[in-house]
Design a protein around this motif. Structure first.
Motif, PDB file in Angstrom:
ATOM      1  N   LEU A   1      -5.187  -9.084   7.971  1.00 15.63           N
ATOM      2  CA  LEU A   1      -5.201  -7.618   8.031  1.00 15.63           C
ATOM      3  C   LEU A   1      -6.309  -7.101   8.947  1.00 15.63           C
ATOM      4  CD1 LEU A   1      -4.517  -6.695   4.287  1.00 15.63           C
ATOM      5  CD2 LEU A   1      -2.930  -6.574   6.217  1.00 15.63           C
ATOM      6  N   VAL A   2      -7.465  -7.737   8.899  1.00 16.56           N
ATOM      7  CA  VAL A   2      -8.552  -7.344   9.795  1.00 16.56           C
ATOM      8  C   VAL A   2      -8.153  -7.570  11.244  1.00 16.56           C
ATOM      9  CG1 VAL A   2     -10.899  -7.865  10.535  1.00 16.56           C
ATOM     10  CG2 VAL A   2     -10.380  -7.692   8.104  1.00 16.56           C
TER      11      VAL A   2
ATOM     12  N   ILE B   1      -7.545  -2.094   6.178  1.00 13.84           N
ATOM     13  CA  ILE B   1      -8.960  -2.229   5.841  1.00 13.84           C
ATOM     14  C   ILE B   1      -9.251  -1.902   4.382  1.00 13.84           C
ATOM     15  CG2 ILE B   1     -11.287  -1.475   6.399  1.00 13.84           C
ATOM     16  CD1 ILE B   1      -9.877  -3.169   8.547  1.00 13.84           C
ATOM     17  N   ALA B   2      -8.683  -0.802   3.861  1.00 11.38           N
ATOM     18  CA  ALA B   2      -8.987  -0.397   2.479  1.00 11.38           C
ATOM     19  C   ALA B   2      -8.549  -1.457   1.473  1.00 11.38           C
ATOM     20  CB  ALA B   2      -8.305   0.934   2.164  1.00 11.38           C
ATOM     21  N   THR B   3      -7.478  -2.155   1.776  1.00 11.32           N
ATOM     22  CA  THR B   3      -6.980  -3.183   0.855  1.00 11.32           C
ATOM     23  C   THR B   3      -7.951  -4.347   0.715  1.00 11.32           C
ATOM     24  OG1 THR B   3      -4.773  -2.598   1.650  1.00 11.32           O
ATOM     25  CG2 THR B   3      -4.942  -4.560   0.292  1.00 11.32           C
TER      26      THR B   3
ATOM     27  N   ILE C   1       2.466  -6.692   4.316  1.00  9.92           N
ATOM     28  CA  ILE C   1       1.670  -7.882   4.026  1.00  9.92           C
ATOM     29  C   ILE C   1       0.724  -7.626   2.857  1.00  9.92           C
ATOM     30  CG2 ILE C   1      -0.159  -9.386   4.924  1.00  9.92           C
ATOM     31  CD1 ILE C   1       1.135  -9.098   7.691  1.00  9.92           C
ATOM     32  N   ALA C   2       0.080  -6.444   2.852  1.00  5.84           N
ATOM     33  CA  ALA C   2      -0.865  -6.110   1.788  1.00  5.84           C
ATOM     34  C   ALA C   2      -0.172  -6.057   0.430  1.00  5.84           C
ATOM     35  CB  ALA C   2      -1.538  -4.771   2.090  1.00  5.84           C
ATOM     36  N   ILE C   3       0.981  -5.398   0.370  1.00  5.98           N
ATOM     37  CA  ILE C   3       1.703  -5.310  -0.895  1.00  5.98           C
ATOM     38  C   ILE C   3       2.262  -6.675  -1.293  1.00  5.98           C
ATOM     39  CG2 ILE C   3       3.675  -4.265  -2.078  1.00  5.98           C
ATOM     40  CD1 ILE C   3       1.304  -2.399  -1.573  1.00  5.98           C
ATOM     41  N   GLY C   4       2.732  -7.421  -0.313  1.00  9.73           N
ATOM     42  CA  GLY C   4       3.261  -8.758  -0.599  1.00  9.73           C
ATOM     43  C   GLY C   4       2.223  -9.673  -1.208  1.00  9.73           C
TER      44      GLY C   4
END
Length: 348
Positions: A149-150, A276-278, A127-130
Motif C-alpha cells: 500500500l505504501v 496510508i490510513a489503513t 487490497i486493504a479490505i481483502g
C-alpha cells in the motif's frame, strides 16, 4: 455535557486548521510549481485527511482496549463518507451555485486527475479490505500488504507531481498569515515568501491534529456513556465531523470555480485513506483489522464506498461529463447505508 463540549471545540479547531491549511496549500503548490492535481489530490488531501487518520492511530495506540473499535470504524468510515456524503454535498453546492457559475451545473474537472485517483483508489482499497480476510496468525502477511500500500501511494504521488500544469497565482486568496512576513506585509501585490507559507501549513496541520485527538476522547466517552456500539458510532459520527474539512474545501473551491481542486481533494483523500490510513491497523493492530462476527455492518460500508465511487466517478473517468446531479447519487448510497445500520441496531 463536558464530552459534548469537547466535541464542539475539537470540531471548531479542525475547521480552523483546515481553513488555514487549504489557504496555504494553494500558495505552497504555486511556490513549488506543481499542478492542481498535486495540490488538490496530494497536498490538500493529505492535510484534510489527517483528522480521520489521526483518530484511528490515537484510538489504537494511545487509548487501546475497546477504543481500537473506534479506530477500525474510523478507517472504514472515511472512504465511505467521502465517496457518498462528501461527493453528494459537493453536487448540492454546485446546483445551488449553478446560476453564478460559468459552467452551470457542469463541473469543469481535469479528467486526467480523476483517472489517476480512481486507478489508485480502487486497487488500494480492494487490497486493504481483502487483508481483513487474512488469518489472524501469523500477522506478517498484513505487514506485506502494508508495504504494498505504501508503494502504491508513492507511485500515485509521483504521477501527480510529474504533471506539467502549474497553479497560477491569479485567483489565489491572500495568505491568512501574510502579515507575519514583515518584509512584504506592507506591499499589497507582493506574494508571501515560502517560509511564511510553510508556517501557515504547519499551524493548520497542528490545529487539525490536536482537534482530532480531542475528538477521539469525546467520541469514545459518549459511546460508553450511551451504550452505543463504538464501531457504529465511529463509522457514522466520527467521519461526518472529520470529513468536514474536505466538504468545506469543496464548497469554497466550487464557489470559486476551482472544480478540479474540489473533486481532487475528495478523491485524493480517498486514495490516502485507502492506502496510508489503513497502515495504522495493519501494523499496529493487525488482530483488530479482521472480518469477524459483529463487524459485518462496519465492513459493508467498504462495499458501498466502492459502489458509490464506481457509479459517480467511473462514468466521468470513462469519458462522460461530470454533472452535479450525478454527484447526488452519493447521498442515496449514504441514506441506504443508514437504513442498514438502523436495521442492524434494531435487531441486534
Amino acid at each position: 455535557m463536558l464530552d459534548l463540549a469537547t466535541l464542539v471545540v475539537a470540531f471548531g479547531l479542525i475547521l480552523l486548521g483546515a481553513e488555514l491549511f487549504t489557504n496555504a496549500v494553494e500558495w505552497f503548490g504555486h511556490k513549488l510549481g506543481v499542478g492542481e492535481g498535486a495540490v488538490g489530490s496530494v497536498f490538500a488531501a493529505v492535510g484534510t485527511a489527517l483528522p480521520e487518520t489521526t483518530i484511528p492511530i490515537v484510538a489504537i495506540v494511545v487509548s487501546g482496549g475497546t477504543s481500537s473499535d473506534v479506530g477500525v470504524g474510523a478507517i472504514l468510515g472515511a472512504p465511505f463518507m467521502l465517496s457518498t456524503l462528501a461527493l453528494g454535498v459537493t453536487g448540492l453546492v454546485v446546483l445551488l451555485a449553478a446560476r453564478r457559475r460559468t459552467t452551470g451545473a457542469l463541473l469543469a474537472v481535469d479528467r486526467s486527475v480523476v483517472r489517476t485517483d480512481l486507478r489508485s483508489f480502487l486497487p488500494a482499497y480492494a487490497i486493504a479490505i481483502g487483508s481483513a480476510f487474512l488469518p489472524l496468525d501469523p500477522t506478517w502477511p498484513k505487514l506485506v500488504v502494508a508495504v504494498v500500500l505504501v508503494a502504491l501511494y508513492v507511485l500515485y504521488v509521483r504521477s501527480h507531481l510529474r504533471a506539467e500544469s502549474i497553479v497560477d497565482a491569479e485567483g489565489l486568496n491572500p495568505l491568512r498569515l501574510r502579515r507575519l512576513d514583515w518584509a512584504v506585509a506592507h506591499l499589497v501585490d507582493d506574494p508571501p515568501r515560502l517560509r511564511v507559507v510553510v508556517v501557515q501549513v504547519v499551524v493548520g496541520l497542528l490545529a487539525i491534529v490536536i482537534g482530532a485527538v480531542a475528538f477521539v476522547a469525546g467520541v469514545t466517552n459518549l459511546a460508553r456513556g450511551f451504550g452505543i456500539d463504538e464501531v457504529l458510532l465511529a463509522l457514522i459520527v466520527a467521519p461526518i465531523a472529520t470529513e468536514l474539512p474536505e466538504a468545506a474545501n469543496a464548497v469554497l473551491w466550487v464557489r470559486q470555480g476551482k472544480d478540479t481542486l474540489a473533486i481532487g481533494n475528495i478523491t485524493g483523500a480517498m486514495v490516502f485513506q485507502a492506502s496510508i490510513a489503513t497502515l495504522s491497523a495493519l501494523v499496529l493492530a493487525p488482530h483488530e483489522w479482521t472480518f469477524r462476527s459483529g463487524t459485518e455492518v462496519a465492513f459493508a460500508s467498504s462495499l458501498i464506498a466502492l459502489l458509490s465511487t464506481a457509479a459517480i466517478v467511473g462514468p466521468f473517468a470513462a469519458g462522460r461529463s461530470l454533472r452535479a446531479r450525478g454527484l447526488l447519487v452519493g447521498v442515496g448510497f449514504y441514506v441506504a447505508y443508514l437504513a442498514v445500520v438502523a436495521f442492524a441496531i434494531s435487531t441486534g
